[in-house]
Enzyme design. Structure first.
Site, PDB file in Angstrom:
ATOM      1  N   ASP A  77      26.136  -4.519 -10.919  1.00 44.12           N
ATOM      2  CA  ASP A  77      26.312  -3.977 -12.265  1.00 44.12           C
ATOM      3  C   ASP A  77      26.062  -5.087 -13.297  1.00 44.12           C
ATOM      4  O   ASP A  77      25.964  -6.274 -12.953  1.00 44.12           O
ATOM      5  CB  ASP A  77      27.731  -3.426 -12.407  1.00 44.12           C
ATOM      6  CG  ASP A  77      27.884  -2.480 -13.588  1.00 44.12           C
ATOM      7  OD1 ASP A  77      26.869  -1.990 -14.111  1.00 44.12           O
ATOM      8  OD2 ASP A  77      29.043  -2.240 -13.994  1.00 44.12           O
ATOM      9  N   GLU A  99      21.453  -6.482 -16.538  1.00 38.05           N
ATOM     10  CA  GLU A  99      20.267  -6.423 -17.404  1.00 38.05           C
ATOM     11  C   GLU A  99      19.704  -7.820 -17.740  1.00 38.05           C
ATOM     12  O   GLU A  99      18.468  -7.897 -17.895  1.00 38.05           O
ATOM     13  CB  GLU A  99      20.610  -5.658 -18.694  1.00 38.05           C
ATOM     14  CG  GLU A  99      20.906  -4.192 -18.509  1.00 38.05           C
ATOM     15  CD  GLU A  99      22.250  -3.936 -17.837  1.00 38.05           C
ATOM     16  OE1 GLU A  99      22.350  -2.919 -17.122  1.00 38.05           O
ATOM     17  OE2 GLU A  99      23.189  -4.739 -18.013  1.00 38.05           O
ATOM     18  N   ASP A 107      25.918   4.137 -18.018  1.00 38.23           N
ATOM     19  CA  ASP A 107      27.167   4.654 -18.571  1.00 38.23           C
ATOM     20  C   ASP A 107      26.924   5.870 -19.455  1.00 38.23           C
ATOM     21  O   ASP A 107      26.869   5.774 -20.686  1.00 38.23           O
ATOM     22  CB  ASP A 107      27.878   3.556 -19.363  1.00 38.23           C
ATOM     23  CG  ASP A 107      28.301   2.403 -18.479  1.00 38.23           C
ATOM     24  OD1 ASP A 107      28.326   2.570 -17.245  1.00 38.23           O
ATOM     25  OD2 ASP A 107      28.597   1.320 -19.016  1.00 38.23           O
TER      26      ASP A 107
END
Length: 789
Positions: free
Chosen positions: A393, A396, A471
């Site tokens: 997670d 990015e 999300d």
């Protein structure tokens, strides 16, 4: 619309050929064209005298056999022909036009501008034809057809949440399909810099591509069908390895389940209520102060015992891992990474430090092979205690409060020794973290298939991990968005995709959860997830009625596992998506390009979820062929529109005539018991074929031939129907079992049923229209004949 400072490529000054490679020197740059296969051409362009290093994080196939190419020339044009494609290269100025073998125009540079540069960075203008539809581009909001919109490729933690209009999002797939009835092509732009696709937004008949750096570097793939395109594209960028079968089960997640007693409570609730589930996740609160590869010993005093106990109940534990490593001189991961120079640095050599969950953190440079190996080996802290999978997670990478909520763009990466900026490597950071994770798990458990789930991604991620759409929120708009978004990712070569069932942010309502679980069991990744400070999102949290609905559809997911597992195998072999737009299978039907709210699950099922609050009906388009209502048996002949009643417990679901659907018994987890009986639901009204794939579902033995396939065919004639189950192929032998055949569409009892020429006892339920019979599976070929008179 011209971009300020645009410098066009100009005229061809000189050209020469080296086998399947054409080099063109132009007024303002160089172009190199590679004919890699009869249906695959690569185009590179640079404003300088030389091309940069020919490297890619996405492309894995480079050894293409020589393709015969015929070349002709006129005063104004160079013509390349491969047998499937004809490429016309205009010389004054340079313009590319692609045709199929019949001479039909597929795609072309825009006449006025073509390709060129702005401040040394690539820009290209392409013509959009009148009836052309643009699909793909991966994780994007909006409808399936991306024409009329503009899109950015820059992996972004959409903080604090993404809206139905937010762009960009967490993943970048610079790949699109251009489709028209009877014609199809694709372009893959293998450039990792920030890029943009203006798909008829600024100019209705122009697609403009630009990137912030690097070369113009794209692959042109001819179809004509989407299936052919995806097969070639995934040959280029790789295909999904078979996941462990347990990863196809339902997965229950929350930020966060802790302490250990709460995890056990969730597990007990799922089992006692008979809600089939295979996976429970641990989010960031299992760690010691959010230090990755550690455990909070108060909340989880004995993680190995917890994992073992849950495994006894049929659950696997998956833990989250973020890339941010806490700055802490006493923390071994930080200390070792600093000593070995494994973290990203600024141009002055100082560590880049940014705040995330543990506070100030540093970030591994995954572009370095030594860092990837080190990071992968750190997962021993998880595998040694029995953790089954890893959830990557925040990769990015997300940096709290950073510019665009990420790392500074001047951060320096190793980048195979080229020492380039984060501007180039940003979009592959998540891809390379997933690669490091997978390769580490393969070393730590060499005979067990890894499961990795990643939030950030780039083209080729299918080789390493599943993805989800980040999300989302508990909104009806996001329930709808799950369909075109997952389908678009599937069309970008990543079949293992899903969304947070029920929505991550905000409070889910009982009605929304009921509708979402109906959709969710028909997404390749079926994971429920919710955020801190939202209401509980386990099925029983919404009351008895919704719990019954959830159980009904979770049981359906598990009964369909033999069919779904075969779809995953097919994806691993051909790159075919599992959750498919109707345009994938019916590209000659112009209606299908407008359909973002229904999809195919393999070839057999058409799924039309209800996604509007209080809706109890919905319109459904059925394409050509005969379609059978899964719940009622009602038959419809397409193409046609229908309106289907859909009370809260009903997902509109249709089966294509001729489908052969293998199913198994209801299980509470995927390896609860052997597949016995194996039921074959055969839907009459058309001929059909299905190849059933099986293996042990867990190990790498399938790579050494420990698999089994069986071809099953069905044909109907004037006086009989014939079902043939072929000889089992491969080394894998499933456990002993019965085969039950259920033939749908028989309103009268057949005159006789024979198995290999011998009469067998069959039962006929005329009201349901089903004829049933069974025999012991011995792996040999068998032929069943049903005589109608």
């Amino acid at each position: 619309m011209n971009v300020a400072g645009f410098v066009p490529i100009g005229n061809v000054v000189h050209w020469d050929q080296h086998g399947g490679q054409i080099d063109l020197s132009c007024s303002n740059g160089h172009v190199r064209i590679y004919v890699l296969a009869p249906d695959l051409i690569r185009v590179r362009a640079t404003p300088g005298a030389d091309f940069g290093p020919d490297e890619s994080w996405a492309v894995i196939r480079h050894d293409w056999p020589a393709t015969p190419v015929s070349i002709g020339e006129t005063n104004r044009t160079i013509i390349l022909s491969t047998g499937k494609l004809r490429l016309e290269i205009g010389k004054q100025p340079l313009r590319l036009r692609f045709y199929d073998a019949r001479g039909e125009l597929l795609a072309a540079d825009e006449t006025r501008r073509g390709m060129g540069w702005q401040d040394g960075a690539p820009i290209a203008y392409f013509t959009l034809l009148d009836d052309e539809h643009i699909l793909g581009l991966g994780e994007k909001v909006g409808p399936l057809d991306k024409r009329g919109h503009k899109w950015e490729m820059w992996n972004t933690d959409a903080h604090p949440r993404h809206l139905p209009t937010t762009d960009p999002l967490y993943e970048s797939f610079p790949f699109y399909l251009g489709l028209r009835p009877g014609l199809g092509y694709a372009r893959f732009f293998d450039n990792t810099w920030r890029s943009h696709f203006d798909v008829g937004y600024s100019e209705p008949d122009v697609l403009r591509y630009d990137a912030a750096g690097g070369e113009l570097n794209y692959y042109f793939i001819y179809g004509p069908t989407p299936a052919t395109i995806l097969s070639r594209y995934t040959e280029l960028t790789g295909r999904m390895p078979l996941p462990p079968r347990w990863a196809l089960g339902h997965q229950q997640c929350r930020w966060s389940y802790y302490p250990e007693s709460r995890v056990r409570e969730i597990a007990e609730g799922l089992r006692s209520r008979k809600l089939p589930t295979d996976v429970i996740y641990l989010d960031i609160d299992y760690m010691d102060g959010y230090r990755v590869f550690t455990w909070d010993k108060e909340r989880f005093p004995d993680p190995a015992q917890l994992a073992a106990d849950l495994r006894e109940q049929g659950f696997r534990l998956v833990t989250i891992i973020d890339p941010g490593v806490k700055v802490d001189e006493k923390y071994p991961v930080y200390k070792e990474g600093v000593e070995k120079g494994y973290f990203c640095r600024k141009p002055d050599g100082k560590l880049f430090v940014g705040p995330v969950w543990p506070g100030d953190a540093v970030f591994p440079d995954f572009t370095h092979p030594d860092v990837r190996r080190w990071w992968g080996d750190l997962h021993r802290a998880l595998t040694d205690v029995g953790i089954a999978g890893v959830w990557d997670d925040m990769n990015e990478p997300s940096v709290f409060g950073g510019v665009n909520w990420t790392m500074d763009e001047d951060v320096v990466h190793y980048d195979n020794g080229h020492e380039t900026s984060h501007s180039k490597s940003h979009n592959v950071y998540g891809l390379l973290m997933a690669r490091a994770t997978r390769e580490g798990l393969e070393r730590l458990r060499p005979n067990e298939r890894p499961f990795i789930l990643t939030r950030a991604a780039y083209a080729g991620v299918q080789r390493y991990a599943a993805v989800w759409m980040g999300d989302n929120s508990s909104w009806w708009e996001h329930l709808w968005l799950a369909m075109p978004m997952c389908m678009s990712v599937g069309l970008a070569g990543q079949p293992f995709v899903g969304v947070d069932i029920g929505g991550f942010s905000d409070d889910c309502t009982p009605e929304l959860y009921a509708r979402w679980i109906q959709l969710g069991i028909f997404t390749p990744l079926a994971r429920t997830h919710s955020a801190l400070d939202t209401r509980d999102q386990e099925p029983w949290a919404f009351g008895p009625e919704v719990e019954r609905i959830a159980r009904k559809y979770l049981e359906l997911r598990y009964r369909l596992l033999p069919y779904t597992y075969t779809l995953f195998w097919e994806a691993s072999q051909t790159g075919a998506p599992i959750m498919r737009p109707l345009a994938y299978a019916y590209p000659d039907d112009p209606v299908t390009y407008e359909l973002s709210d229904e999809f195919l699950w393999g070839d057999a099922f058409l799924v039309a979820p209800v996604y509007q609050e209080k809706a109890r009906h919905r319109a459904i388009y059925l394409p050509s062929g005969r379609w059978i209502d899964y719940w009622t048996g009602e038959v419809h002949d397409g193409p046609t529109w229908i309106v289907r009643k859909a009370p809260l417990d009903t997902l509109p679901l249709y089966v294509q005539a001729g489908s052969i659907i293998p199913t198994g018994p209801v299980m509470q987890y995927t390896d609860e018991k052997p597949l016995d009986p194996l039921t074959l639901d055969v839907y009459g009204g058309a001929a059909g074929r299905f190849v059933l794939y099986e293996d042990d579902g867990l190990t790498m033995a399938y790579r050494d031939g420990m698999w089994a396939t069986v071809e099953i065919t069905y044909e109907e004639g004037d006086k009989s129907a014939v079902l043939t189950i072929g000889e089992r192929r491969g080394k894998y032998a499933p456990p002993q079992r019965r085969i039950i055949v259920r033939l749908h569409g028989w309103t009268a009892e057949p005159a006789s049923v024979t198995l290999d020429g011998q009469l067998v006892e069959a039962t006929c339920d005329a009201a349901a229209g089903i004829v049933s019979f069974d025999w012991q599976d011995d792996g040999h070929e068998h032929k069943v004949v049903l005589a109608t008179s």
